[in-house]
Each structure stands twice: as C-alpha cells, then as structure tokens.
Design a protein around this motif. Structure first.
Motif, PDB file in Angstrom:
ATOM      1  N   VAL A  79       0.855  -1.198   0.000  1.00 57.43           N
ATOM      2  CA  VAL A  79       0.000   0.000   0.000  1.00 57.43           C
ATOM      3  C   VAL A  79       0.884   1.238   0.000  1.00 57.43           C
ATOM      4  CG1 VAL A  79      -1.889  -1.154   1.235  1.00 57.43           C
ATOM      5  CG2 VAL A  79      -0.117   0.053   2.524  1.00 57.43           C
ATOM      6  N   GLY A  80       0.301   2.361  -0.381  1.00 58.18           N
ATOM      7  CA  GLY A  80       1.018   3.619  -0.335  1.00 58.18           C
ATOM      8  C   GLY A  80       0.891   4.268   1.025  1.00 58.18           C
ATOM      9  N   ASP A 114       2.841   3.256   6.928  1.00 55.04           N
ATOM     10  CA  ASP A 114       1.605   3.780   7.531  1.00 55.04           C
ATOM     11  C   ASP A 114       0.737   4.345   6.410  1.00 55.04           C
ATOM     12  OD1 ASP A 114      -0.375   4.897   8.997  1.00 55.04           O
ATOM     13  OD2 ASP A 114       0.879   6.402   9.991  1.00 55.04           O
ATOM     14  N   PRO A 115      -0.392   3.672   6.107  1.00 55.79           N
ATOM     15  CA  PRO A 115      -1.254   4.126   5.006  1.00 55.79           C
ATOM     16  C   PRO A 115      -2.248   5.201   5.410  1.00 55.79           C
ATOM     17  CG  PRO A 115      -2.084   2.069   5.856  1.00 55.79           C
ATOM     18  CD  PRO A 115      -0.876   2.406   6.686  1.00 55.79           C
ATOM     19  N   ASN A 116      -2.189   5.681   6.659  1.00 55.81           N
ATOM     20  CA  ASN A 116      -3.190   6.638   7.140  1.00 55.81           C
ATOM     21  C   ASN A 116      -3.145   7.935   6.340  1.00 55.81           C
ATOM     22  OD1 ASN A 116      -4.155   4.966   9.149  1.00 55.81           O
ATOM     23  ND2 ASN A 116      -2.661   5.693  10.659  1.00 55.81           N
ATOM     24  N   TYR A 173      -5.837   3.350   9.254  1.00 57.53           N
ATOM     25  CA  TYR A 173      -5.560   1.995   8.788  1.00 57.53           C
ATOM     26  C   TYR A 173      -4.427   1.418   9.621  1.00 57.53           C
ATOM     27  CZ  TYR A 173      -8.240   3.316   4.648  1.00 57.53           C
ATOM     28  OH  TYR A 173      -9.240   3.748   3.803  1.00 57.53           O
ATOM     29  N   LYS A 174      -4.439   0.113   9.731  1.00 56.50           N
ATOM     30  CA  LYS A 174      -3.369  -0.568  10.442  1.00 56.50           C
ATOM     31  C   LYS A 174      -2.088  -0.499   9.595  1.00 56.50           C
ATOM     32  CE  LYS A 174      -2.311  -5.029  12.596  1.00 56.50           C
ATOM     33  NZ  LYS A 174      -2.781  -6.430  12.809  1.00 56.50           N
ATOM     34  N   LYS A 175      -0.934  -0.341  10.251  1.00 57.74           N
ATOM     35  CA  LYS A 175       0.332  -0.253   9.519  1.00 57.74           C
ATOM     36  C   LYS A 175       0.567  -1.534   8.725  1.00 57.74           C
ATOM     37  CE  LYS A 175       3.153  -1.738  13.481  1.00 57.74           C
ATOM     38  NZ  LYS A 175       4.273  -1.366  14.380  1.00 57.74           N
ATOM     39  N   SER A 176       1.125  -1.363   7.527  1.00 54.08           N
ATOM     40  CA  SER A 176       1.302  -2.482   6.598  1.00 54.08           C
ATOM     41  C   SER A 176       2.762  -2.926   6.580  1.00 54.08           C
ATOM     42  CB  SER A 176       0.869  -2.052   5.195  1.00 54.08           C
ATOM     43  OG  SER A 176       1.143  -3.060   4.253  1.00 54.08           O
ATOM     44  N   THR A 236       7.531   9.270   1.884  1.00 55.84           N
ATOM     45  CA  THR A 236       6.251   8.924   1.282  1.00 55.84           C
ATOM     46  C   THR A 236       6.490   7.979   0.114  1.00 55.84           C
ATOM     47  OG1 THR A 236       5.290  11.067   1.877  1.00 55.84           O
ATOM     48  CG2 THR A 236       4.191   9.811   0.139  1.00 55.84           C
ATOM     49  N   VAL A 237       5.771   6.868   0.089  1.00 52.65           N
ATOM     50  CA  VAL A 237       5.961   5.850  -0.942  1.00 52.65           C
ATOM     51  C   VAL A 237       4.624   5.465  -1.543  1.00 52.65           C
ATOM     52  CG1 VAL A 237       8.037   4.932   0.161  1.00 52.65           C
ATOM     53  CG2 VAL A 237       5.799   3.981   0.752  1.00 52.65           C
TER      54      VAL A 237
END
Length: 353
Positions: free
Chosen positions: A82-83, A107-109, A115-118, A138-139
C-alpha cells in the motif's frame, strides 16, 4: 720547346696527384667502420650487430577488452503493498534477511482515515544491497523500498561491441580485474549471451559467473574484463615488428646455417595478438630470425649475433679458455683432496677405539 716541356711536367704532376688521391681514398675506405658497429669484415662487407629468436609453434589467444558491473546473480526489488509513509525500518545496508522477514512498516493513514500499519516482507533470502528508504518517506506501490540480493553468488555483466558478435558464445573464459586489487585476476566463464543487439549502443550483453567464490569481490564493483574469444594455433610466431615491408609484401631475415649471414624471405602472415604474428609460410619451426637490427640488412648481409651478449666466436674462445684451465684446476683439486684425506686419516687415528 720550353712551353712543351712545361706542359709535360704539369701533366705528369697531375697524374701523380690523381694516383695518390685514389690510394689514400682506398686506404681510408678500408679502415671505415660499418653501421653494424664492428667495421669491415673480410671481403670488404659490413658486419651488422643483430638480435635473433628461434621461432616455434605457439597458440595465440585472441581476446576482447570490456568493462562490466559486478552484481548478485539474483536480486529482487522490494515494493510495499500500500502507499503511505514509512514509519519503521528494521534493516540497514548489508543486513542479512530470509524470505518472509519484515523489512519495514508503511503507515497508510491519511487525514480523516485510520488503517493498520502495513508490513513489507523480504521476497527471497539474501542481503540488503541498496540503502533502504528512511522513515517518513512517502511511498507508493511502485516505490522500491530496498533491494535484496544473493551476494554469495556474484556475476559480471558486460556489453561487447557488435563486431565481435560472431565469436560470442557460452563457455568462453575470461579474466576479471578490479581496481581494489591491482595485479589480481579473478577467473570467470560466460554463462549467458543476449539474443539481441542493443540498437542504441550497438552492443550485445554477456553475463559471466566467477569460477570460484572470493570474498574480495563485492557487488557493485567495477570490473575490467579480458574475454578470450578465439585460439589461433598450429603456426610459428614471431614479433610483428621484426618483419620488413617491401612493396606491400612482408619479409623476414632468416639466419643461414653457420650463423654469420642472413637470407631475406617472403612470408605469408596470419593473425596478430599482443605484438606476436603468425607466419603461415616462409619460416619453419626451429629456424632463427632477426628480431632487432633488421632494418639495416639486405639479402646475404653479414651479421654478428648479440642476443646473449656474446658472439659465437667469443663463446668458443671462452670455452677454450675454460678447457685449458681445467687440468690446472684438477691438479689443485687433487692436491687439496690428498691433504684432506691425510688430515682425516690422522684425526681418525687419534680417536680411541
């Protein structure tokens, strides 16, 4: 009458002067030194100092020089699912990982959402061979967070010019050198050849694997590759610069039997590698050719071979001197030997039984 006597006297004096001049000229010419450094030899011919080499059959190894990058045989880019922003990194450059290990957390928040960290997992066993992105970066799902590679098995990739494509194949041997270890050669073998030629660089990529693992070789190093392509065998060779070119044809000066003169022979040449050239016709194995001083020679020129620092005559004289010294040396040796045996016998007789 007086005038006629004067004319006869002048004519006689002129003839005497001419004869004397010719005699002096001949004498000076007989004492002149030739370009060979030894002066005139018997018969008035110049003797030239040269160096020679006995030709033999040897294999010339054709090769291509190229530059290459040392890299791991198996490397994988790691992408997040996820980004978001990187909030935690568990590895650093050079860290060893196994498949399934967590490399980082994203962290997709976004504002107003939670959201839970991925987690980001290692796809293969290996080491981190690129610096991971820092926390807070940022990715997206197309961003490379890190690269995992197997640094225990390295390879070299190189681009070979199009003109050598015909000789490229798997199994070719190569020598790889790196700047970190001058004079050290690492052997490698071509394991893969690209099926296409790059239309921009006009080169074809080849991949080589090292024959042995060596900890001194690291991924990311720049390597200089000497790729052996073709072996030229079955012919005698000699230095290419020892040949003389006349009217677009090549000649070699071959030492005649006796070693005091040379014969100029037309030769047919083959391939040239590192200054050595194949002689297809004109010179046979075991014959001696001139390799230095040939530019001053002609067919039948007299020579003085200084290859070993002494001429054949000087070597014979030295050998005769040694032979003449041998009887005296043997006599002295016998005297010393006799004295030694007497001394030993005397000392032996003094020992108690």
């Amino acid at each position: 009458m007086r005038r006629s006597h004067i004319v006869m006297i002048v004519a006689a004096a002129a003839m005497v002067a001419v004869v004397a001049g010719v005699a002096i000229s001949k004498k000076a010419g007989g004492n002149a030194s030739g370009p060979g450094g030894k002066g005139r030899g018997r018969g008035g011919s110049t003797v030239f100092s040269v160096k020679t080499e006995t030709v033999k059959k040897e294999t010339l190894h054709g090769y291509v020089i190229a530059n290459g990058e040392i890299e791991s045989q198996n490397s994988v880019n790691v992408f997040p699912d996820v980004g978001g922003k990187i909030m935690e990194t568990n590895v650093m450059l050079g860290s060893s990982v196994r498949r399934g290990d967590i490399i980082a957390y994203v962290d997709p928040n976004s504002p107003g959402q939670y959201y839970k960290k991925s987690p980001v997992y290692a796809p293969i066993n290996g080491s981190i061979i690129s610096t991971p992105l820092k926390n807070g970066t940022t990715v997206s799902t197309g961003t490379v967070i890190a690269i995992v590679g197997d640094i225990s098995n390295l390879q070299v990739s190189a681009d070979i010019p199009e003109r050598y494509v015909a000789v490229l194949k798997t199994g070719l041997k190569a020598e790889v050198s790196v700047e970190a270890y001058p004079g050290v050669v690492f052997n490698a073998t071509v394991t893969r050849v690209s099926p296409v030629v790059d239309t921009t660089s006009r080169t074809k990529e080849v991949v080589l694997h090292f024959d042995k693992k060596d900890e001194r070789v690291n991924a990311g190093m720049f390597g200089k590759i000497k790729l052996y392509t073709v072996d030229y065998a079955g012919c005698v060779t000699m230095p290419a610069d020892a040949l003389v070119s006349l009217n677009d044809e090549y000649y070699a000066y071959v030492v005649k039997e006796g070693g005091d003169s040379v014969e100029r022979r037309k030769v047919k040449t083959g391939e040239t590698v590192d200054g050595r050239i194949q002689i297809l016709e004109g010179v046979k194995e075991g014959e001696k050719v001139v390799i230095q001083g040939q530019t001053s020679l002609n067919d039948g020129s007299k020579i003085r071979d200084i290859t070993n620092g002494t001429t054949k005559n000087e070597q014979a004289e030295a050998s005769n001197e040694k032979k003449s010294e041998n009887p005296e040396r043997k006599e002295r040796s016998g005297e010393r030997s006799g004295k030694g045996e007497g001394a030993n016998s005397e000392r032996s007789g003094q020992r108690p039984n």
